[in-house]
Design an enzyme around this catalytic site. Structure first.
Site, PDB file in Angstrom:
ATOM      1  N   GLU A  57       0.864  -1.186   0.000  1.00  0.00           N
ATOM      2  CA  GLU A  57       0.000   0.000   0.000  1.00  0.00           C
ATOM      3  C   GLU A  57       0.895   1.227   0.000  1.00  0.00           C
ATOM      4  OE1 GLU A  57      -3.510   2.494   2.290  1.00  0.00           O
ATOM      5  OE2 GLU A  57      -2.545   0.888   3.400  1.00  0.00           O
ATOM      6  N   ASP A  82       5.139   4.892   3.321  1.00  0.00           N
ATOM      7  CA  ASP A  82       4.829   6.324   3.440  1.00  0.00           C
ATOM      8  C   ASP A  82       6.117   7.046   3.810  1.00  0.00           C
ATOM      9  OD1 ASP A  82       1.838   7.813   3.833  1.00  0.00           O
ATOM     10  OD2 ASP A  82       3.566   8.958   4.561  1.00  0.00           O
ATOM     11  N   ASP A 131      -2.555  12.513  -2.016  1.00  0.00           N
ATOM     12  CA  ASP A 131      -2.745  13.968  -2.167  1.00  0.00           C
ATOM     13  C   ASP A 131      -3.154  14.245  -3.608  1.00  0.00           C
ATOM     14  OD1 ASP A 131      -1.833  14.663   0.509  1.00  0.00           O
ATOM     15  OD2 ASP A 131       0.100  13.910  -0.175  1.00  0.00           O
ATOM     16  N   LYS A 135      -3.049  21.652  -8.612  1.00  0.00           N
ATOM     17  CA  LYS A 135      -2.438  22.696  -9.465  1.00  0.00           C
ATOM     18  C   LYS A 135      -1.755  22.068 -10.670  1.00  0.00           C
ATOM     19  CE  LYS A 135      -1.307  25.900  -5.759  1.00  0.00           C
ATOM     20  NZ  LYS A 135      -0.202  26.063  -4.833  1.00  0.00           N
ATOM     21  N   ASP A 167     -11.382  10.493  -3.181  1.00  0.00           N
ATOM     22  CA  ASP A 167     -12.578  11.345  -3.211  1.00  0.00           C
ATOM     23  C   ASP A 167     -12.415  12.405  -4.299  1.00  0.00           C
ATOM     24  OD1 ASP A 167     -10.412  12.371  -1.530  1.00  0.00           O
ATOM     25  OD2 ASP A 167     -11.683  14.144  -1.447  1.00  0.00           O
TER      26      ASP A 167
HETATM   27  C1  LIG Z   1      -3.845  12.262   2.214  1.00  0.00           C
HETATM   28  S1  LIG Z   1      -2.770  11.142   3.014  1.00  0.00           S
HETATM   29  C2  LIG Z   1      -3.626   9.579   2.870  1.00  0.00           C
HETATM   30  C3  LIG Z   1      -3.128   8.572   3.853  1.00  0.00           C
HETATM   31  C4  LIG Z   1      -3.917   7.248   3.887  1.00  0.00           C
HETATM   32  N1  LIG Z   1      -3.806   6.529   2.640  1.00  0.00           N
HETATM   33  C5  LIG Z   1      -5.368   7.473   4.235  1.00  0.00           C
HETATM   34  O1  LIG Z   1      -6.216   7.321   3.351  1.00  0.00           O
HETATM   35  O2  LIG Z   1      -5.643   7.807   5.405  1.00  0.00           O
HETATM   36  C6  LIG Z   1      -1.499  10.982   1.797  1.00  0.00           C
HETATM   37  C7  LIG Z   1      -0.252  10.283   2.306  1.00  0.00           C
HETATM   38  O3  LIG Z   1       0.659  10.162   1.228  1.00  0.00           O
HETATM   39  C8  LIG Z   1       1.974  10.331   1.717  1.00  0.00           C
HETATM   40  N2  LIG Z   1       2.801  10.740   0.561  1.00  0.00           N
HETATM   41  C9  LIG Z   1       2.494  11.705  -0.318  1.00  0.00           C
HETATM   42  N3  LIG Z   1       3.428  11.755  -1.291  1.00  0.00           N
HETATM   43  C10 LIG Z   1       4.334  10.792  -0.986  1.00  0.00           C
HETATM   44  C11 LIG Z   1       5.546  10.349  -1.620  1.00  0.00           C
HETATM   45  N4  LIG Z   1       5.966  10.909  -2.727  1.00  0.00           N
HETATM   46  N5  LIG Z   1       6.230   9.336  -1.047  1.00  0.00           N
HETATM   47  C12 LIG Z   1       5.770   8.756   0.101  1.00  0.00           C
HETATM   48  N6  LIG Z   1       4.639   9.135   0.735  1.00  0.00           N
HETATM   49  C13 LIG Z   1       3.937  10.135   0.194  1.00  0.00           C
HETATM   50  C14 LIG Z   1       1.829  11.381   2.795  1.00  0.00           C
HETATM   51  O4  LIG Z   1       2.881  11.341   3.716  1.00  0.00           O
HETATM   52  C15 LIG Z   1       0.484  11.018   3.419  1.00  0.00           C
HETATM   53  O5  LIG Z   1       0.608  10.158   4.526  1.00  0.00           O
END
Ligand SMILES: C[S@@+](CC[C@H](N)C(=O)[O-])C[C@H]1O[C@@H](n2cnc3c(N)ncnc32)[C@H](O)[C@@H]1O
Length: 228
Positions: A57, A82, A131, A135, A167
């Site tokens: 994941e 992550d 995320d 943009k 979403d």
């Molecule tokens: C909006 S959160 C969603 C977390 C989880 N999947 C949830 O639904 O609760 C996005 C996650 O992606 C991680 N993340 C974003 N870009 C990343 C990258 N390039 N490498 C590793 N982690 C990343 C962030 O640290 C964050 O924990």
């Protein structure tokens, strides 16, 4: 940095199932004993100590999906990835509380994932609520941008399943198109899975972010593809 966050960051490094890439300029993994460790092509043998398939994941945050799936499927190994150590700390605490032996975590930037996982070493993958990077200038940071798909194609075996939940409808539409153009075979493209009664036992697992989006009355979308 707040004291509580610093404590989590130092504690996450002490779990024997957490492996960290702490220096992106000089990448390499360290284990809970602060030893350098090379796990590429060795996750099953060295970490999980079995020959079960591995589901990864990416951007797992607090690892809600990883942990729920690991509870449902004890004969599958789960690897949550992550960059944020404090979120992985939360998942790690739950892994210990639940006594799960089929979960490990990799703290790294996903951009460097192929340095630590071998070709075809993964059987199936999930990305949940990444995320959205709305943009225009940030589109290459989306986890479904072709440079990321290229990495998934490398680490996941041919015909492995790709699951994606979000979403963010712009990101969902973008991902559907990008994934199709890239050559993955789309199996399910489901908009508003709850409103349209499409959610099943697996796709209705809810993460921390999903619960927040549902409270804001946002709709949830799911896509499944075969990696080609
Ligand atoms: C909006 S959160 C969603 C977390 C989880 N999947 C949830 O639904 O609760 C996005 C996650 O992606 C991680 N993340 C974003 N870009 C990343 C990258 N390039 N490498 C590793 N982690 C990343 C962030 O640290 C964050 O924990």
């Amino acid at each position: 940095m707040a004291k509580a966050k610093m404590k989590k960051l130092s504690e996450v490094s002490t779990f024997p199932f957490v492996f960290e890439n702490k220096d992106f300029l000089n990448p390499g993994l360290t284990n809970h004993l602060c030893e350098k460790i090379d796990l590429k092509n060795k996750w099953k043998e060295v970490v999980f100590k079995n020959n079960h398939p591995i589901t990864i994941e990416l951007a797992c945050g607090k690892a809600d999906y990883t942990i729920s799936l690991a509870q449902k499927f004890p004969n599958i190994n789960f690897l949550g990835v992550d960059i944020k150590g404090d979120r992985l700390w939360k998942g790690s605490k739950r892994v210990v509380e639940l006594g799960l032996t089929n979960v490990a975590f990799l703290r790294t930037k996903i951009e460097q994932i192929d340095l630590f996982i071998g070709k075809g070493e993964i059987d199936e993958m999930w990305i949940t609520f990444p995320d959205p990077f709305p943009k225009k200038g940030d589109i290459n940071r989306r986890l479904t941008y072709p440079s990321f798909l290229e990495k998934y194609k490398s680490i996941v075996k041919e015909n492995g399943l790709f699951h994606f939940k979000t979403d963010a409808i712009d990101l969902f539409d973008y991902s559907e198109e990008t994934i199709r153009d890239f050559g993955f075979e789309l199996l399910r493209v489901e908009r508003d899975i709850y409103g349209n009664n499409l959610a099943d036992e697996i796709t209705s697992i809810k993460t921390f972010y999903e619960l927040m989006h549902l409270e804001d009355n946002r709709t949830i979308n799911y896509l499944q593809a075969i990696i080609k």
